[in-house]
Design a protein around this motif. Sequence first.
Motif, short mmCIF file in Angstrom:
data_model
loop_
_atom_site.label_atom_id
_atom_site.label_comp_id
_atom_site.label_asym_id
_atom_site.label_seq_id
_atom_site.Cartn_x
_atom_site.Cartn_y
_atom_site.Cartn_z
N LYS A 1 28.15 -17.60 37.30
CA LYS A 1 28.43 -16.34 38.00
C LYS A 1 28.01 -15.12 37.18
O LYS A 1 27.96 -15.16 35.95
CB LYS A 1 29.92 -16.22 38.33
N THR A 2 27.74 -14.04 37.91
CA THR A 2 27.52 -12.75 37.27
C THR A 2 28.32 -11.68 37.99
O THR A 2 28.54 -11.76 39.20
CB THR A 2 26.03 -12.35 37.29
N ALA A 3 28.77 -10.70 37.22
CA ALA A 3 29.36 -9.51 37.83
C ALA A 3 28.25 -8.68 38.45
O ALA A 3 27.14 -8.63 37.94
CB ALA A 3 30.09 -8.70 36.78
N THR A 4 28.56 -8.02 39.55
CA THR A 4 27.62 -7.10 40.18
C THR A 4 28.42 -6.00 40.85
O THR A 4 29.44 -6.26 41.49
CB THR A 4 26.71 -7.84 41.20
N ASP B 1 36.55 -0.61 25.61
CA ASP B 1 35.50 -1.33 26.34
C ASP B 1 36.09 -1.83 27.66
O ASP B 1 37.06 -2.59 27.66
CB ASP B 1 34.97 -2.49 25.51
N VAL B 2 35.49 -1.37 28.75
CA VAL B 2 36.04 -1.63 30.09
C VAL B 2 35.04 -2.47 30.89
O VAL B 2 33.84 -2.20 30.89
CB VAL B 2 36.30 -0.30 30.83
N HIS B 3 35.58 -3.49 31.58
CA HIS B 3 34.75 -4.34 32.43
C HIS B 3 35.18 -4.17 33.89
O HIS B 3 36.38 -4.21 34.19
CB HIS B 3 34.91 -5.81 32.04
N ILE B 4 34.20 -3.99 34.76
CA ILE B 4 34.48 -3.95 36.20
C ILE B 4 33.53 -4.90 36.91
O ILE B 4 32.47 -5.26 36.38
CB ILE B 4 34.35 -2.54 36.79
N ALA B 5 33.91 -5.29 38.12
CA ALA B 5 33.05 -6.15 38.93
C ALA B 5 33.39 -5.96 40.39
O ALA B 5 34.51 -6.27 40.81
CB ALA B 5 33.24 -7.61 38.53
N GLY B 6 32.44 -5.41 41.15
CA GLY B 6 32.63 -5.35 42.59
C GLY B 6 32.71 -6.75 43.16
O GLY B 6 33.48 -7.03 44.08
#
Length: 324
Positions: free
Chosen positions: A188-191, A220-225
């Motif tokens: 999987k990948t975040a997008t 450091d912040v991670h987001i993923a639609g």
Amino acid sequence: MSTKLSRASYTIALVGATGSLGREVANVFLTSYKPFFSRVIVTARDTTTAEAKALAEKGAELVLVSAADPLGSFTKAFEGADAVVNVIGSAPNDFKDAIGEAAIKSGAKVYFPSEYGSDHRINDFPGWDDPGWLWKGQHARKYRQLGAGKTKVVALYNGLFLEILINPFFGFDTANLTYTSVGSPDAKTATTAKADIGRALAELTLLSLNPETAASVPDDVHIAGSNVSWRQIRDIVQKVRDELGVEPRGEIKVQGTDLAPFREKLRKEQLEKPKPGPIDHIKVLIAEGKMDFTKNDNELINPGESIWKWKTVEDIVREKGGRV
């Protein structure tokens, strides 16, 4: 919303707001988040472009910056800014470094360096990493040290831009009904959509400037639609195309190629002559599971999607009528 409206109205400075990502980010600050930002400063190396004029019409304050004296012009442009958001794309490294230094010199409380992709801190490409990522790591470390106790430096990682995800250079050949991944098609990948990156930046700015919530924002912040695999993307596209009767009809084949030889070929190529841009590095990272942001900060920024609904892969496939 009422809690936010009770906060002070801030000044935001945007660098690179006339670019592809920058225009989407600026639009968020100039429209839905305008009640929270009384001033939106947009710096530009050319304030006469159609893109710059369009932002001015929406209420942006355009400020010309000089390539000859980037530090001086950025420091002056950022006067009074509570936060600086850097969404600049291509520019010389000293020009980009001037943005970080000026953000701190001008007294901004929070600075977002230009990231918006993979979390390159976990890369394993010894001696053959992408030069741009190496520079970004140095930039963040340098200005966190320089701004310690004064300016919070927040790096935002969002995976791939949703708008360019289903693209031939990532192995998506819809015309020939074949999707090919490097490594397993189940990796999987975040997008994340560009406008959602803008909303995340706006929310992170508000959280960082509020003394009651500032400590909740990590460096450091991670987001993923969405977090999706090539197989899941195939299933989404197949479903929408079948529903809409899009030509060519037929089943989309999904397949994976071996990661090890691809990685070794890339290593040799990079050591011989580095490629411009990290597309092949990204393919390796996805295959290695390093672009899967299932563990993310979505809930900090947009709890329960109560502020907005993240744009998904299915949303964009439907938006394009299945023609991806």
